[in-house]
Every structure is written in structure tokens, then in C-alpha cells.
Design an enzyme around this catalytic site. Structure first.
Site, PDB file in Angstrom:
ATOM      1  N   GLU A   1       0.878  -1.110   0.030  1.00  0.00           N
ATOM      2  CA  GLU A   1      -0.099  -0.004  -0.127  1.00  0.00           C
ATOM      3  C   GLU A   1       0.930   1.206   0.084  1.00  0.00           C
ATOM      4  O   GLU A   1       1.551   1.472   0.947  1.00  0.00           O
ATOM      5  CB  GLU A   1      -0.932   0.034   1.058  1.00  0.00           C
TER       6      GLU A   1
ATOM      7  N   GLU B   1      -7.534   1.942  -5.893  1.00  0.00           N
ATOM      8  CA  GLU B   1      -8.712   1.429  -5.303  1.00  0.00           C
ATOM      9  C   GLU B   1      -9.497   2.786  -4.906  1.00  0.00           C
ATOM     10  O   GLU B   1      -9.274   3.712  -4.328  1.00  0.00           O
ATOM     11  CB  GLU B   1      -8.402   0.896  -3.907  1.00  0.00           C
TER      12      GLU B   1
HETATM   13  O1  KIV Z   1      -6.203  -7.028   0.429  1.00  0.00           O
HETATM   14  C1  KIV Z   1      -6.741  -6.941  -0.755  1.00  0.00           C
HETATM   15  O2  KIV Z   1      -7.446  -7.697  -1.024  1.00  0.00           O
HETATM   16  C2  KIV Z   1      -6.369  -5.724  -1.671  1.00  0.00           C
HETATM   17  C3  KIV Z   1      -7.167  -5.573  -2.961  1.00  0.00           C
HETATM   18  C4  KIV Z   1      -8.498  -5.193  -2.423  1.00  0.00           C
HETATM   19  C5  KIV Z   1      -6.702  -4.972  -4.043  1.00  0.00           C
HETATM   20  O3  KIV Z   1      -5.681  -4.951  -1.432  1.00  0.00           O
END
Ligand code: KIV
Length: 268
Positions: free
Chosen positions: A112, A178
Site C-alpha cells: 500500500e 482503489e
Molecule cells: O487486500 C486486498 O484484497 C487488496 C485488494 C482489495 C486490492 O488489497
């Protein structure tokens, strides 16, 4: 599939990505020809019973990623790095990300992303650890941002666009966007040459990702930008209730589920 194959698909053909957290699901995802399987830290909410992704540990992710990798032949397996496993100390981050490739057999990691991951993305990429960046709504920052749409003001949209460019320059092989406006996702997709993978980011990205529990209809709730393509929850509920009723009524196990051995008659 390798990270460079995903990168080469940008602008060529739609890229598919789906989460999986266990071997049987990963096998089905792979057999469906999905390009990338993400072992998402969303497992914290979907399977581990936490209220958020924050408590998920590196050990949990390594174990789950290994189970997914064992069941995957074709798809690129990406390990999502959990909260605080990167971004504080570079050496720790390299060790944690390295574990996903060395121990768990992942092909890449997802971070992230933010200003704090640009140099780390460059370092990991140079060390041979492919990095997928993730901008927009980044749930690990939920205590700061909430779980809301991002990139809705000019300043925030510009920040996302700038960070997308910086992560591309740092070597990220793809970028998850996202819960951002579709027109921002389109602008980012046009501005960079690595593929963008959208979730709640409209139709203009190079690919799409969703959480498998929502796709198969296992979750109790589905995000407004997601879609249930099945109803596995109802199937599970009816199978489990039928099993309970069968045991309670004595109809299970039946003769065909039991076996008897003549040789142990003397034991009685
Ligand atoms: O953790 C996850 O599933 C994600 C996706 C929503 C991209 O980061």
C-alpha cells in the site's frame, strides 16, 4: 506468468486479478485463467475474523501465500505486505518482503503505497523483488483516512497522479487503484505505461481486481463497487443445515458410510 508478462499486457488486453487465501480457491482461480492471484491482507476481514486488516501478521501472510503458491501453476502470485511490515525500517521491509519469495514462493509483493514507499519500491525492484504499488483507498491507513473514496479533490487527485508516476519510475510493475473516480483512473492509466488494476475505479484501467469472497457470494456484505457473481454463502448454509439435520435425525451416517470388520468380533 512473470511480472514482466503483466507489464507487457498494459494497453493490450484486459488483465484479471482476484484474491485467494487458500489452496482450493487458488486452484480454481488459476484454472479459470486469472492472470494474477493476490493473497490480500483483506484476509483479515474476510477469513480471520478481524475488524480491519491491521492485525494481520507477516507469519500469517507467509503461510497463506505458501498455500496459494502450492496450488498455482500459471497465475502470478502476489503477497500483500501487512501493516507495518514495511515503511518503518528498510532492512526489516526487505527481510519481510524477501520472506514472501524465499519461504512462501510468491512471485511479487504488493505495498500500500505513498511517499514512504517510493525509495523502497526502487530498492526491492533492484534486489529482484517485483513490486505492485497500490494507491487511492489504502485500508491500512483507515485510522487516518477512513475507508472512503480518495482522489475526489483536485489536490488529492494530483497527489495520486504524481505518486503513480513516481512508483512507475521506481520500478513498480503495476499499480492497483482503489476506490477513486473513474476519470482519475483513466488519467493515471494514460499517464503511465505500467498497467493499472482497478477496484472501484471504473472501466478505464488496464485490469480489474476484486475480493474473491465477494465475487463468489461468500461475504455477508459486498462493497458498492463490487459484484457477487455467485451465492456460495447460501450453498454453504443449506449444506451445513442439512448435515446437522441428518445427524440429529440419525439418517447420517448410513450403511454406505460405515464399514464393519469380521476379524475384530472377538474384541467384544
Ligand atoms: O487486500 C486486498 O484484497 C487488496 C485488494 C482489495 C486490492 O488489497
Amino acid at each position: 506468468m512473470r511480472a514482466k508478462d503483466i507489464r507487457a499486457k498494459a494497453g493490450e488486453e484486459p488483465i484479471t486479478m482476484l484474491t485467494a487465501y487458500d489452496a482450493p480457491t487458488a486452484r480454481l482461480v488459476d484454472e479459470a485463467g486469472i492472470d494474477m492471484t493476490l493473497v490480500g491482507d483483506s484476509v483479515g476481514n474476510t477469513r480471520l475474523g478481524y475488524d480491519s486488516t491491521l492485525p494481520v501478521t507477516v507469519d500469517e501472510m507467509a503461510s497463506l501465500t505458501a498455500s496459494v503458491a502450492r496450488a498455482t501453476d500459471e497465475a502470478l502470485v502476489i503477497a500483500d505486505m501487512p501493516f507495518l511490515s514495511y515503511g518503518a525500517d528498510e532492512a526489516d521491509a526487505i527481510e519481510n518482503c524477501g520472506r514472501m519469495l524465499k519461504e512462501a514462493d510468491a512471485d511479487a509483493v504488493k505495498l500500500e503505497s505513498g511517499p514512504h514507499t517510493v525509495d523502497l519500491t526502487r530498492r526491492l525492484t533492484r534486489l529482484g523483488i517485483p513490486v505492485q504499488a497500490h494507491l487511492g483507498l489504502t485500508p491500512q491507513r483507515e485510522n487516518e483516512t477512513g475507508l472512503f473514496r480518495q482522489g475526489t479533490s483536485e489536490e488529492s487527485a494530483r497527489r495520486i497522479l504524481d505518486l503513480a508516476r513516481e512508483h512507475e519510475a521506481a520500478g513498480a510493475f503495476s499499480l492497483v487503484l482503489e476506490h477513486v473516480p473513474a476519470n482519475l483512473a483513466e488519467a493515471v492509466t494514460d499517464a503511465i505505461s505500467i498497467p493499472t488494476i482497478g477496484i472501484g475505479a471504473g472501466p478505464h484501467c488496464d485490469g480489474q481486481v476484486l475480493v474473491v469472497d465477494e465475487v463468489i457470494g461468500l461475504s455477508e456484505r459486498t462493497a458498492p463497487f463490487s459484484k457477487a457473481f455467485g451465492d456460495v454463502r447460501s450453498e454453504m448454509q443449506s449444506a451445513i443445515s442439512e448435515y446437522a439435520e441428518a445427524v440429529e435425525s440419525g439418517s447420517f451416517p448410513a450403511e454406505e458410510h460405515s464399514h464393519y470388520e469380521d476379524e475384530i468380533e472377538d474384541v467384544y
